[in-house]
Enzyme design. Structure first.
Site, short mmCIF file in Angstrom:
data_model
loop_
_atom_site.label_atom_id
_atom_site.label_comp_id
_atom_site.label_asym_id
_atom_site.label_seq_id
_atom_site.Cartn_x
_atom_site.Cartn_y
_atom_site.Cartn_z
N ARG A 97 10.17 12.63 42.88
CA ARG A 97 8.92 13.19 43.42
C ARG A 97 8.99 14.71 43.51
O ARG A 97 7.97 15.38 43.47
CB ARG A 97 8.61 12.53 44.78
CG ARG A 97 9.63 12.79 45.83
CD ARG A 97 9.48 11.88 47.04
NE ARG A 97 9.92 10.50 46.76
CZ ARG A 97 9.84 9.50 47.63
NH1 ARG A 97 9.32 9.71 48.83
NH2 ARG A 97 10.27 8.30 47.32
N ASP B 95 20.39 9.66 37.44
CA ASP B 95 20.13 9.77 38.87
C ASP B 95 21.30 9.16 39.63
O ASP B 95 21.40 7.94 39.79
CB ASP B 95 18.82 9.03 39.22
CG ASP B 95 18.48 9.15 40.70
OD1 ASP B 95 19.13 9.95 41.41
OD2 ASP B 95 17.55 8.44 41.14
N LYS C 40 24.03 7.13 45.51
CA LYS C 40 23.69 5.71 45.37
C LYS C 40 24.97 4.87 45.43
O LYS C 40 26.00 5.31 44.92
CB LYS C 40 23.06 5.47 43.99
CG LYS C 40 21.61 5.91 43.88
CD LYS C 40 21.05 5.51 42.52
CE LYS C 40 19.64 6.07 42.32
NZ LYS C 40 18.64 5.45 43.21
N LYS D 296 8.54 11.56 34.49
CA LYS D 296 9.80 11.84 35.21
C LYS D 296 10.95 11.72 34.22
O LYS D 296 11.18 10.65 33.66
CB LYS D 296 9.96 10.84 36.36
CG LYS D 296 11.34 10.89 37.04
CD LYS D 296 11.44 9.94 38.24
CE LYS D 296 12.87 9.87 38.76
NZ LYS D 296 13.05 8.93 39.89
#
Ligand code: BES
Ligand code: ZN
Ligand code: ZN
Length: 486
Positions: A332, A251, A258, A246
């Site tokens: 994912r 992110d 977040k 990954k």
């Protein structure tokens, strides 16, 4: 830092500092020459306890036993305690039981791991001054091991630790600098190693390959995605190991943003990518008799007018449709397409490494990597090697009920589970949908979300990246190559 071995006695070696281990609190051993001073200072020689007698230029470290992990911890504590001194050379004896290679390898790994510094962004740099470590084969308890065997152990330990530090450097670099393009550039440079080639694919390729999930994650980023494919292919390779990493260079969580505190350290969301690149570098330098692939899905998960949204439905490379429940479950999605691509390489072993879920950290704690998959034999075999390497692992079991939590009313799957419990497992079971049937027993999913980035130094890991996943996989491949050689 150069690590050498010698047959000379330790007294005959010139060095700025000597390291002495006190094994199982045995202050009576001939190597302990400062018993009074140590007692005066209240040094108990507990495991990981260090006492530096700077005037005498001797550093004592407690080890509970001759177990290789004790040796690793003690060696790293010692080097860490003196890494900011002006010492240029260090000497130490050999501490082994019946299998000297194991501990010599562990000792060299720990010297290199323990002396790691990341100073890229410091204006005043203080690079390591220790240039030479001499290990005297004058053994603590046993007759001298043969010098050629000792040299080989040190060489392999050095490669393993340098590959781990190589991964740490990539992870510690800021997201502004370590973009998908820079990650690709770093991978490309591995071509300087014999039998290694690297191909970097851009967004056009991802479109041709129908990698709709990977592309959606990239949409809000001003930096294009890259699929990086590095291959180490020695002549007469016996098996094919395909690693998938990954590579989220940042992110933010996307539109399911977040919270501020959770976003900090998300530069490490390419920890899986860094690990697979570290693994292939190590495998090639050791010259393992296996074909090894490192496949990286590199992108940011950003926000912007074109961001993919909760409620979108994406189509992955294998045609599976995915409803988006949360844009922060992006790893994912990238891995889904990369796994479909990886399966096309016809692996004997398929292993993905990812900082995939916060739930994994809740389940196992911050020091432990989760190992998941369908084959208990495969899981156990990797976990045994992880144990020898000093990396901590635990397994999280799949089950049919958690799988059902990924159902979607309008698509084949949702990217998040309907319950928040067991989140590390449901993430693994999501990935299972992208591993074609004939490869399911050959597949392992490794969640390194806990140990990949270290908040507070532990063991031989400094604050920052740890390079989690590199050592266990190199140990695993080495272990298998030994079995096959017999
Ligand atoms: N990169 C994170 C996982 C993570 C969390 C890694 C903490 C390292 C430390 C991942 O993309 C993520 O955000 N996962 C979500 C999934 C959830 C939305 C189902 C999580 O774990 O909260
Ligand atoms: Zn996320
Ligand atoms: Zn992520």
């Amino acid at each position: 830092m150069k690590i050498e071995v010698t047959k000379k006695r330790i007294e005959e070696i010139e060095a700025d500092i000597e390291i002495v281990f006190i094994v199982d609190k045995n202050f009576d051993h001939k190597s302990v020459k400062d018993r009074e001073a140590l007692e005066f200072l209240g040094f108990k020689a507990e495991s990981e306890e260090v006492c530096f007698l700077s005037e005498k230029r001797v550093i004592y470290v407690g080890v509970a036993s001759l177990d290789s992990e004790e040796i690793r911890l003690a060696s790293s504590k010692a080097i860490n305690a003196i890494k900011n001194t002006n010492a240029k050379s260090v000497k130490i004896g050999t501490y082994t039981d019946d299998c000297p290679g194991v501990n010599l390898k562990a000792m060299s790994e720990a010297f290199i791991l323990g002396s790691y510094k990341f100073e890229k962004y410091k204006t005043k740099k203080n690079p390591l001054k220790i240039k030479n470590v001499t290990i005297c084969l004058d053994d603590y308890s046993n007759p001298n091991p043969p010098i050629s065997m000792a040299q080989k152990a040190i060489k392999i330990g050095t490669i393993i630790a340098n590959s781990t530090n190589f991964a740490k450097d990539m992870i510690n670099t800021t997201p502004y600098d370590m973009t998908p393009l820079e990650l690709a550039q770093t991978a490309q440079e591995l071509e300087s190693i014999e039998d290694v080639t690297c191909k970097v694919y851009d967004e056009k390729f991802l479109e041709e390959q129908n990698m709709g999930a990977f592309l959606a994650v990239n949409r809000a980023s001003h930096i294009p995605p890259r699929l990086i494919h590095v291959v180490y292919k020695p002549k007469n390779a016996q098996k094919r190991f395909v690693y998938v990493g990954k590579g989220l260079t940042y992110d933010t969580g996307g539109l399911s943003l977040k919270p501020g505190n959770s976003m900090v350290s998300m530069k490490s969301d390419m920890g899986g990518a860094a690990a697979v690149l570290g693994i292939i570098k190590g495998a090639a330098e050791i010259a393992l008799p296996y074909e090894v692939h490192a496949i990286v899905g590199a992108t940011e998960n950003a926000i912007g007018p074109d961001a993919y949204k909760p409620d979108d439905v994406l189509v992955a490379k294998n045609g599976t449709t995915i409803e988006i429940g949360n844009t922060d479950a992006e790893g994912r999605l990238v891995l889904a397409d990369c796994l479909c691509y990886a399966v096309e390489q016809k692996p004997d072993y398929l292993i993905d490494l990812a900082t995939l879920t916060g739930a994994c950290v809740v389940a196992l704690g911050e020091y432990t990597t989760a190992v998941m998959g369908h084959s208990s034999e495969l899981k156990n075999s990797l976990m045994n090697s992880a144990d020898s390497s000093g990396e901590l692992t635990g397994t999280l079991p799949f089950n049919r009920y958690l799988k059902k939590q990924l159902k979607s009313p309008i698509a084949d799957l949702n990217n998040i589970a309907s319950s928040r419990y067991g989140g590390a497992i449901t993430a693994g079971m999501f990935l299972d949908n992208f591993v074609a049937d004939e490869f399911k027993e050959k597949w392992l999913h490794i969640d390194i979300a806990g140990p990949s980035f270290v908040d507070k130094a532990w063991g031989y890991n400094q604050q920052g990246a740890s390079g989690a996943g590199v050592r266990m996989n190199l140990y695993w491949m080495i272990e298998q190559s030994k079995k096959e050689a017999v």
